[in-house]
Design an enzyme around this catalytic site. Structure first.
Site, PDB file in Angstrom:
ATOM      1  N   GLU B 215       4.628 -18.955 -21.126  1.00 30.68           N
ATOM      2  CA  GLU B 215       4.803 -20.173 -21.909  1.00 30.68           C
ATOM      3  C   GLU B 215       4.285 -19.926 -23.320  1.00 30.68           C
ATOM      4  O   GLU B 215       3.727 -18.859 -23.604  1.00 30.68           O
ATOM      5  CB  GLU B 215       4.085 -21.358 -21.251  1.00 30.68           C
ATOM      6  CG  GLU B 215       2.578 -21.189 -21.129  1.00 30.68           C
ATOM      7  CD  GLU B 215       1.928 -22.289 -20.275  1.00 30.68           C
ATOM      8  OE1 GLU B 215       2.586 -22.849 -19.391  1.00 30.68           O
ATOM      9  OE2 GLU B 215       0.745 -22.570 -20.512  1.00 30.68           O
ATOM     10  N   HIS B 253      -1.530 -27.590 -21.212  1.00 23.93           N
ATOM     11  CA  HIS B 253      -2.459 -26.485 -20.964  1.00 23.93           C
ATOM     12  C   HIS B 253      -3.264 -26.184 -22.230  1.00 23.93           C
ATOM     13  O   HIS B 253      -2.713 -26.191 -23.327  1.00 23.93           O
ATOM     14  CB  HIS B 253      -1.700 -25.216 -20.569  1.00 23.93           C
ATOM     15  CG  HIS B 253      -1.118 -25.285 -19.199  1.00 23.93           C
ATOM     16  ND1 HIS B 253      -0.038 -24.519 -18.813  1.00 23.93           N
ATOM     17  CD2 HIS B 253      -1.462 -26.011 -18.108  1.00 23.93           C
ATOM     18  CE1 HIS B 253       0.252 -24.776 -17.547  1.00 23.93           C
ATOM     19  NE2 HIS B 253      -0.591 -25.680 -17.105  1.00 23.93           N
TER      20      HIS B 253
END
Lengths: 386, 297
Positions: B215, B253
């Site tokens: 990511e 995150h």
């Protein structure tokens, strides 16, 4: 968490970093008084907002007399600042920093971040101060000199000597710059910073070392052990929906598009935005409801998404693991009743308790609900609906 | 075969009496994981709701149970301490599930574990599963498919949780089994990373291909791409989440942020493609891309 420039200056000052005297004001008349108190031939008036691009927007101004200070202060506090980083509606300025203009001989950069690859803090210095460090890194990476910190030992004296000599400083100036680096490293570690930079650190024409502008941000995960840092939080700088989501334990970020997203898990939430884009739509938000989501939390998530006037359709994408599909189904039914759906809501459920959830939704027969079989089907359906 | 954990792994749970610890210990036991006890300071000598012995310290737990793996569920403020205690007590692998651990705690914790030769998975991760043998974490067990005679098997490494479940499910429904799936977590400073795990899967005879899910944020995927080009012969399928993420915003995150022009999905995808890796453009096509690579109908 970000703080304002004046708050960063206060932290630096408390740690013994030489900072020019300054005043923080919130009205034009206070600005006039501050100018008189500072008693300097020339001052700089700086809007205190988190967004960058202040100089170009006309929100950092040099002034030589009281009426000039008052006029600029009045304008900055009245008209929202619009810059490349703020979006077209701009941000409201509530506080101004007023400080003496400094006669600059040389400008430096010093800053500290976490080096993810080496897994430790790194101090970076450069003789090219006053410009964004990213710009220097892109154009002239050899101009940046780095020293990595042992987390148990901090910035060591020999490292400070290397950094100071890289800046070409000697004697008293070297000593002052070195003390500033040590202090910055200490703040970084003691306050759990994610970024601490002084840009520029200047040498004045009289040889003095001064921190002119500073940017400090903190690790959100460590705020629990720094109530003094948390107290510096300015909610006015945040998107109201993002604050509301935070209070409900949801992770939400407002975006520009018209398809609202409700997803569990950050990676899946990002991919859901990606697949919407791939099928020609644009996401209105990032929203991760998290693993331990309750019905009440998910209903609040719908309220937040639907409060965004741009939203023309919603995509619910849940891969139940810890989060259970039936909890989401119940939230959908409650939200349909209490909030009301005026736009189509495409629902893709998979994983834990999915059969129960599908039956619940079937029984509820909500007219705006569109069932999707998989991720691609869901993305196509929601893009077609808006 | 598998990597890191199997049916012989003996696990203790730090925080076994807390909500999350108790719930997931039950789920892991049900899956067949050998959980042999728990650690909760002050509750030594009692039994958990699962009938497992609870110890005051990791030292007691290791001595009494012969545990070699720790699964940590304690709150973020104490998580790094638990991991370091486990390492000091001789645990070889720590799986740190807890989300929200301060980054500087992880800087110190990782260094402490490295000095003792203890491996770390996480923090802020779903954990690790060797399907059919051991589940040490919070992933739903039933979506996985253990290798069997004649199956094509993949190993999986991911920075995400639910997106991993999505990818695993897409494989399972196509008949592709998994040797081991590792969620390395979404934090900027963490334990095992792509490269170490790629090396393990490359050596594992039962693993035929590898899925890598990255990511935005950092440059670990770029480093992984360079490593794969030089060292990995097995086919790799990758997906990068966050192609539409705006810069400067943390996407859930702690580590998922584009900053200073670094960490964009475009840069990662370009590096992976340049290294000859099959990059799925849609998160819905991770399984089908792998099926094509493995020639599974």
């Amino acid at each position: 968490m970000k703080v304002h420039e004046y708050q960063a200056r206060q932290l630096l000052q408390a740690a013994g970093v030489p900072v020019p005297k300054f005043r923080v004001v919130s009205s034009a008349s206070e600005a006039r008084t501050a100018f008189a108190e500072l008693n300097e031939p020339e001052v700089v008036v700086k809007a205190q907002v988190h967004a960058g691009g202040r100089g170009k927007a006309g929100y950092v101004v040099l002034c030589r007399d009281a009426s000039d200070v008052e006029r600029n202060a009045e304008r900055m506090l009245r008209e929202p600042m619009v810059s490349k980083q703020t979006g077209p509606s701009g941000v409201k300025v509530k506080k101004l920093l007023i400080a003496p203009a400094v006669q600059i001989a040389r400008e430096f950069y010093i800053g500290m971040v976490i080096d993810r690859a080496r897994r430790c803090p790194v101090m970076m210095v450069s003789r090219e101060g006053g410009v964004e460090i990213e710009e220097v890194a892109a154009k002239n990476p050899s101009a940046i000199v780095k020293e990595w910190l042992d987390p148990h030992l901090g910035l060591l004296p020999f490292q400070v000597r290397r950094l100071v000599s890289a800046l070409g400083l000697a004697d008293a100036a070297a000593h002052a710059a070195g003390r500033t680096m040590t202090a910055l490293a200490k703040i970084f570690v003691e306050k759990d910073c994610s970024l601490a930079e002084i840009n520029p650190l200047v040498q004045t024409r009289s040889g003095e070392i001064l921190a002119i502008d500073a940017k400090i941000s903190f690790d959100d995960n460590a705020l629990f052990r720094h109530p003094d840092v948390e107290a510096m939080f300015d909610p006015a700088e945040e998107n109201p929906n993002e604050l509301r989501a935070k209070a409900a334990n949801l992770s939400y970020i407002a975006l520009d598009g018209n398809i609202g997203c409700l997803v569990n898990g950050a990676g899946l939430a990002m991919s859901t935005m990606d697949i919407i884009k791939l099928h020609g739509g644009t996401p209105a938000n990032f929203l991760d409801v998290g693993g331990s989501v309750t019905t009440a939390g998910a209903v609040e998530a719908f309220r937040i998404i639907l409060s965004d006037g741009k939203v023309r359709g919603v995509l619910v994408n849940i891969f139940g693991g810890i989060a259970k599909c039936d909890v989401i189904a119940e939230a959908l039914i409650t939200a349909a009743r209490e909030v009301g759906f005026k736009v189509p809501v495409v629902v893709r459920l998979e994983g834990t308790n999915v059969d129960k959830a599908r039956q619940m939704l079937k029984d509820a027969a909500i007219p705006q609900l569109v069932a999707a079989t998989d991720l691609t089907d869901a993305a196509k359906k929601v893009c077609a609906a808006v | 075969m598998s990597i890191l954990v199997d049916r012989t792994t003996r696990v203790i749970c730090h925080g076994i009496t807390g909500n999350a610890g108790a719930f997931h210990t039950a789920q892991c036991l049900e899956y067949g994981t050998q959980i042999v006890g728990g650690v909760v300071p002050g509750k030594g000598g009692t039994k958990s709701e699962h009938g497992l012995p609870v110890f005051n310290s990791a030292f007691d737990a290791v001595r009494e149970t012969g545990a070699n793996c720790s699964m940590v569920f304690v709150p973020a403020a104490f998580a790094a301490d638990s991991a370091m205690e486990a390492a000091a007590a001789g645990i070889r692998l720590v799986v740190l599930i807890t989300e929200g651990v301060p980054t500087l705690d992880m800087v110190r914790c990782r260094k402490y574990l490295d000095e003792r030769g203890t491996q770390l998975i996480g923090p802020n991760c779903p954990g690790i599963i060797t399907p059919g043998q051991a589940k040490i974490g919070i992933m739903p067990g039933y979506i996985h498919k253990p290798p069997a005679a004649g199956t094509k098997n993949i190993g999986l490494i991911s920075r995400s949780g639910t997106l991993t479940y999505e990818a695993v499910w897409q494989c399972t429904t196509r008949g592709i089994a998994q040797t081991t799936c590792v969620g390395i977590g979404g934090d900027p400073v963490k334990g095992l990373n792509f490269i170490e795990l790629l090396a393990m899967f490359e050596k594992d005879a039962e693993t035929h291909a590898i899925i890598l899910i990255g990511e935005i944020g950092g440059t670990d995927e770029e480093a992984a791409a360079a490593y794969i080009r030089a060292n990995v012969r097995k086919p790799v399928v990758a997906f990068i989440a966050g192609q539409t993420a705006p810069p400067g915003k943390r996407m859930g995150h702690a580590g998922a942020i584009i900053s200073g022009g670094e960490g964009t999905a475009a840069s990662k995808i370009a590096a992976l493609k340049e290294a000859g890796i099959h990059v799925a453009t849609s998160p819905a096509e991770i399984g089908s891309t792998m099926a094509k690579v493995l020639s599974v109908a």
